[in-house]
Motif scaffolding. Structure first.
Motif, short mmCIF file in Angstrom:
data_model
loop_
_atom_site.label_atom_id
_atom_site.label_comp_id
_atom_site.label_asym_id
_atom_site.label_seq_id
_atom_site.Cartn_x
_atom_site.Cartn_y
_atom_site.Cartn_z
N GLU A 62 18.40 9.81 -2.53
CA GLU A 62 17.84 9.41 -3.82
C GLU A 62 17.58 10.59 -4.75
N LEU A 69 16.99 7.20 1.45
CA LEU A 69 15.89 8.07 1.01
C LEU A 69 16.37 9.50 0.76
N PHE A 106 21.06 2.02 -1.02
CA PHE A 106 20.11 0.90 -1.12
C PHE A 106 20.85 -0.42 -1.27
N GLN A 124 18.90 3.09 -8.49
CA GLN A 124 18.85 3.59 -7.12
C GLN A 124 20.26 3.77 -6.56
#
Length: 252
Positions: free
Chosen positions: A97, A94, A118, A114
């Motif tokens: 990103e 997170l 991930f 992404q």
């Protein structure tokens, strides 16, 4: 004859981090030769030489991802708390990103692709599933294939960096063949060939892994990934592009 190991986990991590930085530097600081020709003579000479260095960086950069996959597998095998490992990957996925999207999509948020955390996160979930059904039975084999397939589908659907057919398949192969270093390396070479020939050379380091962790900087890679993207983005947006714009606006 038993193979000798020369590289600790810490050494592999540094090789992966350095080659990743090379790769991203070449991608984010690249300037086409047509624009370089408009630079002042001294800067044009410098940047022409730098582009040649970047070409080497792009080749060496292919070493990074297989090493990170291997380190993920080793981390999974040796971790004392899989839940904390999962949370760590999720949190930094997170955190990373926005820098990733800013660097490669020129947007604060994009669903187009992404970041690699991930991919590693999905790979970790796959490993948890494979370990749960590790007993060799026909049913467990089918379930394991299903887990790998689901992981590949998820990574491809979310368009994570390196995706499912390279990223998740690589992680799965490195885990399933962990007791057979030579076969593991050969299979890993086969997977990474989907991306590049140069990536195969990472398995020279993986094959000669000595099984030792080495000196650990626990959060080194976690923080380095988003921070190095922000650094390169700053150089690109605040130093390189303003210079290019000033040159272009000065052209009659």
């Amino acid at each position: 004859m038993e193979k000798k190991g020369y590289f600790s986990g810490s050494t592999l991590k540094w090789i992966a981090i350095i080659t990743m930085f090379m790769d991203h530097s070449a991608k984010l600081l690249y300037v086409p030769q047509s624009l370089i020709n408009t630079f002042t003579p001294g800067m044009a000479t410098f940047y022409t030489a730098l582009i040649k260095v970047f070409d080497v960086f792009l080749v060496l950069g292919r070493l990074a991802f297989p090493l990170f996959c291997f380190l993920l597998v080793q981390g999974f095998i040796h971790t004392s708390n899989i839940k904390k490992y999962f949370i760590r990957l999720f949190v930094f996925a997170l955190i990373s990103e926005v820098p990733y999207d800013m660097a490669f999509r020129l947007s604060y948020f994009s669903l187009e692709k992404q970041n690699v955390f991930f991919t590693l996160l999905i790979g970790l979930v796959v490993l948890i599933g494979l370990k749960k059904f590790e007993e060799r039975t026909p049913l467990n084999l089918l379930i394991s294939l299903g887990i790998i397939g689901l992981g590949i589908f998820t990574a491809e659907f979310l368009q994570t960096d390196y995706g499912g057919w390279i990223g998740i398949l690589m992680i799965s192969v490195l885990y399933l063949l962990r007791d057979y270093p030579l076969v593991q390396s050969l299979a890993g070479c086969g997977v990474i060939l989907q991306n590049s020939i140069a990536g195969m050379f990472s398995f020279l380091f993986i094959y000669f892994y000595n099984g030792k962790r080495g000196r650990q900087w626990k959060y080194l890679f976690y923080w380095f990934y988003p921070l190095h993207l922000l650094l390169l983005l700053f150089i690109q947006q605040q130093l390189l592009l303003p210079y290019v714009r000033s040159i272009l606006t000065a052209i009659p």
